[in-house]
Design a protein around this motif. Structure first.
Motif, PDB file in Angstrom:
ATOM      1  N   HIS A 152      10.918  -1.462   0.516  1.00 32.66           N
ATOM      2  CA  HIS A 152      10.210  -0.518   1.372  1.00 32.66           C
ATOM      3  C   HIS A 152      11.252   0.351   2.055  1.00 32.66           C
ATOM      4  CE1 HIS A 152       7.716   1.239   4.421  1.00 32.66           C
ATOM      5  NE2 HIS A 152       6.648   0.646   3.940  1.00 32.66           N
ATOM      6  N   MET A 153      10.973   1.636   2.125  1.00 33.80           N
ATOM      7  CA  MET A 153      11.957   2.538   2.728  1.00 33.80           C
ATOM      8  C   MET A 153      12.195   2.229   4.196  1.00 33.80           C
ATOM      9  SD  MET A 153      11.031   6.199   1.116  1.00 33.80           S
ATOM     10  CE  MET A 153      12.515   7.029   1.651  1.00 33.80           C
ATOM     11  N   PHE A 154      11.163   1.737   4.858  1.00 28.15           N
ATOM     12  CA  PHE A 154      11.281   1.507   6.302  1.00 28.15           C
ATOM     13  C   PHE A 154      10.868   0.069   6.629  1.00 28.15           C
ATOM     14  CE2 PHE A 154       9.613   5.806   5.438  1.00 28.15           C
ATOM     15  CZ  PHE A 154      10.788   6.511   5.641  1.00 28.15           C
ATOM     16  N   PRO A 155      11.649  -0.925   6.198  1.00 28.57           N
ATOM     17  CA  PRO A 155      11.227  -2.311   6.406  1.00 28.57           C
ATOM     18  C   PRO A 155      11.118  -2.699   7.871  1.00 28.57           C
ATOM     19  CG  PRO A 155      13.486  -2.195   5.591  1.00 28.57           C
ATOM     20  CD  PRO A 155      12.934  -0.814   5.505  1.00 28.57           C
ATOM     21  N   ASP A 157      10.079  -0.682  10.278  1.00 28.93           N
ATOM     22  CA  ASP A 157       9.067   0.126  10.950  1.00 28.93           C
ATOM     23  C   ASP A 157       7.887  -0.760  11.354  1.00 28.93           C
ATOM     24  OD1 ASP A 157       6.954   1.820  11.602  1.00 28.93           O
ATOM     25  OD2 ASP A 157       7.699   3.402  10.281  1.00 28.93           O
ATOM     26  N   PRO A 158       7.510  -0.756  12.640  1.00 27.40           N
ATOM     27  CA  PRO A 158       6.388  -1.616  13.045  1.00 27.40           C
ATOM     28  C   PRO A 158       5.090  -1.287  12.322  1.00 27.40           C
ATOM     29  CG  PRO A 158       7.022  -0.094  14.812  1.00 27.40           C
ATOM     30  CD  PRO A 158       8.068  -0.004  13.762  1.00 27.40           C
ATOM     31  N   LEU A 159       5.003  -0.076  11.773  1.00 32.95           N
ATOM     32  CA  LEU A 159       3.784   0.291  11.057  1.00 32.95           C
ATOM     33  C   LEU A 159       3.849  -0.057   9.567  1.00 32.95           C
ATOM     34  CD1 LEU A 159       2.855   3.776  12.529  1.00 32.95           C
ATOM     35  CD2 LEU A 159       1.995   1.531  13.151  1.00 32.95           C
ATOM     36  N   ALA A 160       5.006  -0.548   9.135  1.00 30.49           N
ATOM     37  CA  ALA A 160       5.147  -0.826   7.700  1.00 30.49           C
ATOM     38  C   ALA A 160       4.552  -2.189   7.378  1.00 30.49           C
ATOM     39  CB  ALA A 160       6.616  -0.793   7.304  1.00 30.49           C
ATOM     40  N   ASP A 161       3.530  -2.207   6.566  1.00 29.63           N
ATOM     41  CA  ASP A 161       2.907  -3.454   6.142  1.00 29.63           C
ATOM     42  C   ASP A 161       3.453  -3.801   4.758  1.00 29.63           C
ATOM     43  OD1 ASP A 161       1.395  -5.553   5.391  1.00 29.63           O
ATOM     44  OD2 ASP A 161      -0.544  -4.638   5.809  1.00 29.63           O
ATOM     45  N   LEU A 162       4.445  -4.675   4.726  1.00 32.16           N
ATOM     46  CA  LEU A 162       5.097  -4.986   3.453  1.00 32.16           C
ATOM     47  C   LEU A 162       4.143  -5.701   2.500  1.00 32.16           C
ATOM     48  CD1 LEU A 162       8.597  -6.138   4.756  1.00 32.16           C
ATOM     49  CD2 LEU A 162       7.839  -3.866   4.088  1.00 32.16           C
ATOM     50  N   GLY A 163       3.154  -6.387   3.072  1.00 24.95           N
ATOM     51  CA  GLY A 163       2.191  -7.101   2.221  1.00 24.95           C
ATOM     52  C   GLY A 163       1.402  -6.168   1.328  1.00 24.95           C
ATOM     53  N   GLU A 164       1.281  -4.919   1.764  1.00 23.50           N
ATOM     54  CA  GLU A 164       0.496  -3.983   0.961  1.00 23.50           C
ATOM     55  C   GLU A 164       1.204  -3.599  -0.324  1.00 23.50           C
ATOM     56  OE1 GLU A 164      -2.130  -1.221   2.653  1.00 23.50           O
ATOM     57  OE2 GLU A 164      -1.274  -1.493   4.625  1.00 23.50           O
ATOM     58  N   LEU A 165       2.494  -3.859  -0.376  1.00 25.30           N
ATOM     59  CA  LEU A 165       3.207  -3.572  -1.617  1.00 25.30           C
ATOM     60  C   LEU A 165       2.835  -4.554  -2.722  1.00 25.30           C
ATOM     61  CD1 LEU A 165       6.707  -2.653  -0.227  1.00 25.30           C
ATOM     62  CD2 LEU A 165       5.238  -1.178  -1.568  1.00 25.30           C
ATOM     63  N   ASP A 166       2.215  -5.669  -2.334  1.00 24.56           N
ATOM     64  CA  ASP A 166       1.789  -6.643  -3.338  1.00 24.56           C
ATOM     65  C   ASP A 166       0.451  -6.287  -3.954  1.00 24.56           C
ATOM     66  OD1 ASP A 166       4.030  -8.093  -2.926  1.00 24.56           O
ATOM     67  OD2 ASP A 166       3.116  -9.452  -1.468  1.00 24.56           O
ATOM     68  N   SER A 167      -0.229  -5.330  -3.360  1.00 25.89           N
ATOM     69  CA  SER A 167      -1.546  -4.955  -3.871  1.00 25.89           C
ATOM     70  C   SER A 167      -1.428  -3.675  -4.679  1.00 25.89           C
ATOM     71  CB  SER A 167      -2.511  -4.708  -2.705  1.00 25.89           C
ATOM     72  OG  SER A 167      -2.556  -5.832  -1.881  1.00 25.89           O
ATOM     73  N   ALA A 168      -2.038  -3.674  -5.829  1.00 26.17           N
ATOM     74  CA  ALA A 168      -1.948  -2.475  -6.659  1.00 26.17           C
ATOM     75  C   ALA A 168      -3.208  -2.321  -7.479  1.00 26.17           C
ATOM     76  CB  ALA A 168      -0.725  -2.548  -7.544  1.00 26.17           C
ATOM     77  N   ASP A 169      -3.233  -1.272  -8.265  1.00 26.89           N
ATOM     78  CA  ASP A 169      -4.412  -0.978  -9.067  1.00 26.89           C
ATOM     79  C   ASP A 169      -4.760  -2.133  -9.999  1.00 26.89           C
ATOM     80  OD1 ASP A 169      -4.423   1.422  -7.909  1.00 26.89           O
ATOM     81  OD2 ASP A 169      -3.755   2.552  -9.633  1.00 26.89           O
ATOM     82  N   GLY A 170      -6.024  -2.527 -10.011  1.00 26.65           N
ATOM     83  CA  GLY A 170      -6.442  -3.603 -10.886  1.00 26.65           C
ATOM     84  C   GLY A 170      -6.407  -3.216 -12.352  1.00 26.65           C
ATOM     85  N   TRP A 171      -6.565  -1.942 -12.626  1.00 30.25           N
ATOM     86  CA  TRP A 171      -6.685  -1.532 -14.033  1.00 30.25           C
ATOM     87  C   TRP A 171      -5.366  -1.454 -14.762  1.00 30.25           C
ATOM     88  CZ3 TRP A 171      -4.632   3.422 -14.916  1.00 30.25           C
ATOM     89  CH2 TRP A 171      -4.407   4.170 -13.759  1.00 30.25           C
ATOM     90  N   VAL A 172      -4.276  -1.773 -14.102  1.00 27.79           N
ATOM     91  CA  VAL A 172      -3.000  -1.804 -14.816  1.00 27.79           C
ATOM     92  C   VAL A 172      -2.424  -3.211 -14.817  1.00 27.79           C
ATOM     93  CG1 VAL A 172      -2.417   0.588 -14.380  1.00 27.79           C
ATOM     94  CG2 VAL A 172      -1.740  -1.138 -12.735  1.00 27.79           C
ATOM     95  N   ARG A 173      -3.260  -4.204 -14.611  1.00 30.75           N
ATOM     96  CA  ARG A 173      -2.746  -5.564 -14.511  1.00 30.75           C
ATOM     97  C   ARG A 173      -2.628  -6.264 -15.869  1.00 30.75           C
ATOM     98  NH1 ARG A 173      -2.608  -7.859  -9.316  1.00 30.75           N
ATOM     99  NH2 ARG A 173      -3.427  -6.433  -7.778  1.00 30.75           N
ATOM    100  N   ALA A 174      -2.382  -5.550 -16.909  1.00 29.19           N
ATOM    101  CA  ALA A 174      -2.181  -6.178 -18.209  1.00 29.19           C
ATOM    102  C   ALA A 174      -0.780  -6.758 -18.290  1.00 29.19           C
ATOM    103  CB  ALA A 174      -2.375  -5.161 -19.312  1.00 29.19           C
ATOM    104  N   THR A 175      -0.627  -7.821 -19.054  1.00 27.88           N
ATOM    105  CA  THR A 175       0.710  -8.367 -19.254  1.00 27.88           C
ATOM    106  C   THR A 175       1.348  -7.677 -20.451  1.00 27.88           C
ATOM    107  OG1 THR A 175      -0.212 -10.070 -20.660  1.00 27.88           O
ATOM    108  CG2 THR A 175       0.164 -10.643 -18.364  1.00 27.88           C
TER     109      THR A 175
END
Ligand code: SF4
Ligand code: SF4
Length: 209
Positions: A152-155, A157-175
């Motif tokens: 994260h560019m601003f780890p 930053d009190p507003l930076a929610d690093l957990g949101e980086l673990d969430s992404a588009d479901g339609w690209v979750r192919a292996t």
């Protein structure tokens, strides 16, 4: 209806909205940043560059994402892989990769154009900057770490929610199989950040049986 009538009509609408809000019947306000709305699964947030489970980078430097981008905000330069120590499974890898977030319209066309699911989007929307340079996301800021986490560019930053980086588009979750026999039975990552939560791929014989 005269002017007074129109005025009363407008005040009635305003009053009804006030009552709805005060009584909580239509509470549209979210107390951000203390509260954050859960975003739709296909939310288009900031991009990441993914790796294969063996650590290889998925980007092959083909520049298709840059060609598909309607805002012309992606800059990619490919470079030949070192045969002894390749960075990606292809002939080339993304030596330079930059996205100008000031121009990005978060359309996701780069994600769709990518043949290797190297570029995907997360749920992170807190990407405001105080200068133009910080809005240029470089390869170092986009590329996921070997452990599957994303910088994260601003780890701090009190507003930076690093957990949101673990969430992404479901339609690209192919292996995407790495192709190395040594990784048979090893749990693969999904095509997006974070560890996969499914069973490991079986070996080829088992799959063919
Ligand atoms: S989301 Fe759209 S505008 Fe942004 S980099 Fe990708 S293709 Fe370009
Ligand atoms: S992110 Fe995908 S489309 Fe863009 S250069 Fe890399 S492999 Fe090609």
């Amino acid at each position: 209806m005269g002017v007074v009538g129109e005025l009363l009509k407008g005040l009635k609408v305003t009053g009804m909205e006030l009552v709805r809000t005060v009584t909580g019947r239509r509470m549209l306000t979210t107390q951000y940043p203390k509260e954050k709305r859960v975003k739709p699964q296909r939310f288009h947030g900031r991009h990441v560059l993914n790796r294969y489970p063996d650590g290889m980078e998925k980007c092959i430097g083909c520049e298709l994402c840059a060609g598909a981008c309607p805002a012309r905000c992606i800059y990619v330069r490919g470079e030949d892989n070192d045969p002894e120590n390749p960075t990606s499974p292809g002939e080339r890898f993304g030596f330079v990769y930059e996205i100008n977030m000031l121009r990005c319209i978060f359309c996701g066309l780069c994600v769709e154009a990518c043949p290797t699911e190297a570029i995907t989007m997360t749920h992170l929307f807190e990407i405001s900057t105080t200068n133009r340079e910080d809005a240029m996301y470089t390869r170092d800021e986009l590329l996921m770490h070997p452990d599957g986490t994303v910088p994260h560019m601003f780890p701090d930053d009190p507003l930076a929610d690093l957990g949101e980086l673990d969430s992404a588009d479901g339609w690209v979750r192919a292996t995407a199989p790495s192709g190395y026999a040594a990784y048979e039975g090893v749990q693969m990552w999904q095509g997006t950040p974070g560890p996969a939560d499914w069973s490991p791929e079986p070996d080829q014989d088992e799959r063919d049986a």
